[in-house]
Scaffold this motif. Structure first.
Motif, short mmCIF file in Angstrom:
data_model
loop_
_atom_site.label_atom_id
_atom_site.label_comp_id
_atom_site.label_asym_id
_atom_site.label_seq_id
_atom_site.Cartn_x
_atom_site.Cartn_y
_atom_site.Cartn_z
N MET A 299 0.82 -1.21 0.00
CA MET A 299 0.00 0.00 0.00
C MET A 299 0.86 1.26 0.00
N VAL A 300 2.15 1.13 0.28
CA VAL A 300 3.02 2.30 0.34
C VAL A 300 3.15 2.97 -1.03
N PRO A 301 3.50 2.23 -2.12
CA PRO A 301 3.53 2.90 -3.42
C PRO A 301 2.17 3.47 -3.80
N LEU A 302 1.11 2.79 -3.37
CA LEU A 302 -0.24 3.30 -3.64
C LEU A 302 -0.41 4.67 -2.98
N SER A 303 0.05 4.79 -1.73
CA SER A 303 -0.10 6.07 -1.01
C SER A 303 0.78 7.15 -1.65
N LEU A 304 1.97 6.76 -2.12
CA LEU A 304 2.87 7.74 -2.74
C LEU A 304 2.24 8.35 -3.99
N VAL A 305 1.60 7.48 -4.77
CA VAL A 305 0.95 7.98 -5.99
C VAL A 305 -0.29 8.78 -5.62
N ALA A 306 -1.09 8.27 -4.67
CA ALA A 306 -2.33 8.95 -4.28
C ALA A 306 -2.03 10.33 -3.69
N LEU A 307 -0.92 10.46 -2.99
CA LEU A 307 -0.58 11.75 -2.37
C LEU A 307 0.18 12.67 -3.34
N GLY A 308 0.42 12.17 -4.54
CA GLY A 308 1.04 13.00 -5.57
C GLY A 308 2.53 13.22 -5.39
N VAL A 309 3.21 12.34 -4.68
CA VAL A 309 4.66 12.52 -4.52
C VAL A 309 5.47 11.55 -5.40
N ALA A 310 4.77 10.74 -6.17
CA ALA A 310 5.43 9.85 -7.12
C ALA A 310 4.42 9.46 -8.18
N ASP A 311 4.93 9.13 -9.38
CA ASP A 311 4.01 8.50 -10.35
C ASP A 311 4.22 6.99 -10.23
N ALA A 312 3.45 6.23 -10.98
CA ALA A 312 3.51 4.77 -10.82
C ALA A 312 4.91 4.23 -11.11
N ASN A 313 5.55 4.80 -12.16
CA ASN A 313 6.90 4.32 -12.50
C ASN A 313 7.87 4.55 -11.35
N GLN A 314 7.81 5.76 -10.79
CA GLN A 314 8.72 6.09 -9.68
C GLN A 314 8.41 5.23 -8.45
N ALA A 315 7.13 4.99 -8.21
CA ALA A 315 6.74 4.25 -7.00
C ALA A 315 7.18 2.79 -7.06
N PHE A 316 7.23 2.23 -8.28
CA PHE A 316 7.57 0.80 -8.37
C PHE A 316 9.00 0.54 -8.82
N GLU A 317 9.69 1.60 -9.27
CA GLU A 317 11.06 1.41 -9.79
C GLU A 317 11.98 0.77 -8.75
#
Lengths: 510, 118
Positions: free
Chosen positions: A105-123
């Protein structure tokens, strides 16, 4: 006892009762055994309430962070990244769902909060260090499949010659030795049953229980301390190494240059303290059953020998891989730590010593936890939070005496690790400390290494580490004992670590 | 009574129930069940009235249970999640290793049963 049973009732635990006349309940029989592994039975409604309560708290704290006024100098992105940190810390700490799913859920929260896009969150989930840890988990599973851990434990008992003190030392050394290369909680889980068997040989119930607590705590602490030595030792080490590798040449051996001295100071200290804190009143334990079992399982089999040899070669390559690469002109990073782990696992699979089915039991969740920790760390850097903290903290840190800075760092890290996931701590602290070092004349290694290594000292609460959660689940020792012993160990270890790094810094060790 | 084959089935959940169904086909077998849960599947389904030994088996309790049940043969039919120890990391490894310890301590054959798939 009454308080304990009330606590268990409050927590929805049921104490096993012996019925049908086969086994007498404890109060009726002096021969009744010590009971651990008391089952935790929660109704579906209790489960739902627990989930809603915990997940609700995660969301409330995250939202509250977003609603707080933005501090001066912090960008809106940075403010949201701090909310992402709060989300990560609370969801990994409270675990409304299992830890790996919480990590997902952490990458999900990063994208939802606008501090990462999906690529950045999963890289970050594909970083080499993640595969290094996965490889070490595969090797642990191979050791377990072939019963090598148990065989080594029996040898440790044999070498102790029946002395309780030496038995504790031997089991702790074995645990630490294994956890340097394979995952700490898996190591502890493999050796706790051996401790239970040893304790079962003591006739006196009270003495047996005291011995069990001593051995299990020794195994849990040693699993954590052994993890200080190498990058594979813990997920916090992996996260810190990944950040360090982005700023400098950073090898397995570079980590060990700090990990080994730390181990050499903290391990004996822990053994001595544990013996003093938990006196068993049993100077000798019967080693005969272990000797019999060793005789029964016979000499090392071919696959076991090959497995040990593979592990030994992997350790040599982890330590000397870069030198061997340049000596033989091999492609760069062919013998980097992650690829060495993959080579070892591949070899074992080709030799049919392990198969894919054997790896189904691996704790794959750690893959998600490290990836999530790294993703959070990247967001902290990208959004300027690390710079903002460093701008504010660097002048204070630079002016403080080195020993004071080290004491603050180690104690803060050790205290935090009792309530927060150690990967989260490393993920946020390490980039901040690297920025602080950039803005001052301090050697970054003397900030990053003690802070990361101090996350080892999560001894006081079940939330502190996987080992403590595991012990708490078994019911082997009362929570008050875990807390009391853990706090003493943590204080002594953090102090010793700070002093060690002070001496190393004075010596110019690097 | 003494001539009967005495079998101890550890676990009375889904996997244990499968074992019990087969063993109950032969009335000459004396079956004893052990499970830490208050109301496992085998009881719910009426295969047995109650679990004989409410005990989570560890090396600490094993000797006691063996003395009471005196089995000739043991079936290990308990999945890690049935131990009710929660989802702590490493619980599955711990339970698997505990079962190995029990198998090593037993003086009688121990048969580990693969988990049942619904």
């Amino acid at each position: 006892m009454v308080a304990d049973s009330r606590r268990r009732k409050d927590e929805g635990l049921t104490t096993p009762k012996c019925i049908a006349g086969l086994v007498s309940p404890p109060h009726r029989s002096q021969r009744a055994p010590i009971r651990i592994l008391l089952p935790r039975v929660l109704s579906p409604f209790q489960n739902l309430t627990r989930f809603v309560g915990r997940f609700g708290l995660v969301l409330v704290l995250t939202a509250a962070t977003l609603l707080l006024p933005r501090p001066d100098g912090l960008s809106p992105d940075g403010h949201r990244a701090i909310a992402a940190f709060v989300f990560t810390a609370t969801i990994l700490g409270l675990q409304p769902v299992s830890l790996p799913i919480a990590a997902l859920m952490v990458p999900l929260s990063l994208v939802a909060l606008g501090v990462a896009d999906a690529n950045q969150a999963f890289e970050t989930f594909s970083r080499p260090v993640v595969f290094l840890i996965l490889g070490s988990l595969f090797l642990a599973e191979a050791l377990r499949k072939h019963g090598l851990t148990r065989r080594l434990a029996l040898h440790a008992i044999r070498l102790a010659h029946g002395s309780t003190s030496r038995l504790l030392l031997a089991l702790m050394l074995l645990t630490a030795g294994l956890s340097m290369w394979i995952e700490n909680t898996a190591t502890a889980a493999m050796l706790i049953p051996v401790a239970i068997t040893i304790a079962s040989q003591v006739q006196d119930r009270a003495q047996s229980q005291r011995l069990l607590i001593l051995l299990v705590l020794g195994i849990a602490y040693a699993a954590s301390i052994g993890g200080m030595v190498t990058i594979t030792g813990s997920s916090a080490n992996a996260v810190a190494s990944s950040h360090l590798a982005q700023t400098r040449t950073w090898t397995f051996l570079d980590w060990m240059a700090f990990g080994v001295p730390s181990f050499l100071v903290i391990f004996p200290l822990t053994w001595l303290l544990l013996k003093r804190l938990h006196r068993t009143g049993i100077p000798h334990v019967d080693a005969e059953p272990a000797l019999k079992q060793l005789a029964e399982i016979g000499p090392l089999k071919g696959a076991e020998k090959e497995l040990l040899a593979t592990l030994a070669v992997a350790i040599v390559l982890w330590i000397a891989g870069p030198q061997i690469e340049s000596l033989f002109g091999l492609p760069t990073s062919l013998l980097s730590a992650a690829l060495v782990a993959i080579i070892a696992v591949s070899y074992l699979a080709v030799r049919e010593i392990i198969a894919w089915d054997d790896l189904k039991g691996v704790s794959w969740g750690i893959f998600l936890i490290i990836g999530a920790g790294l993703a959070l760390g990247e967001a902290v850097v990208r959004t300027g939070v690390a710079d903002w903290v460093a701008d504010n903290a660097a002048p204070v840190v630079a002016q403080a005496p080195v020993l004071v800075a080290l004491l603050v760092l180690t104690f803060a890290s050790a205290l935090l690790t009792n309530v927060l996931n150690n990967t989260t701590i490393a993920a946020v602290l390490v980039p901040v400390l690297l920025r602080i070092a950039e803005q001052s004349t301090l050697n970054p290694l003397y900030l990053v290494m003690p802070a990361t290594l101090a996350t080892t000292f999560g001894y006081s609460l079940p939330s502190a580490s996987g080992r403590m959660a595991l012990i708490a689940a078994t019911g082997i020792l009362p929570p008050a004992t875990m807390f009391r012993t853990g706090m003493i160990m943590m204080t002594a270890s953090a102090l010793a670590l700070a002093l060690l790094f002070y001496v190393l810094e004075w010596m110019g060790w690097s | 009574m003494t001539d009967k084959l005495r079998v101890l089935v550890i676990g009375a959940g889904q996997t244990g129930s499968r074992v019990l169904r087969q063993l109950q086909k032969d009335a000459s077998i004396h079956v004893t069940t052990a499970d830490p849960r208050a109301d496992p599947l085998a009881v719910k389904e009426g295969l047995i009235k109650a679990v004989d030994i409410h005990e989570a088996l560890t090396p600490l309790t094993f000797k006691h249970v063996i003395e009471e049940a005196k089995p000739d043969l043991i079936f290990l039919a308990m999945r890690p999640e049935d131990m009710g120890l929660g989802a702590a990391s490493g619980v599955d490894i711990l339970v698997a290793e505990l079962q190995k310890e029990i198998a090593a301590l037993a003086k009688v054959p121990v048969i580990e049963v693969s988990p049942a798939h619904a």
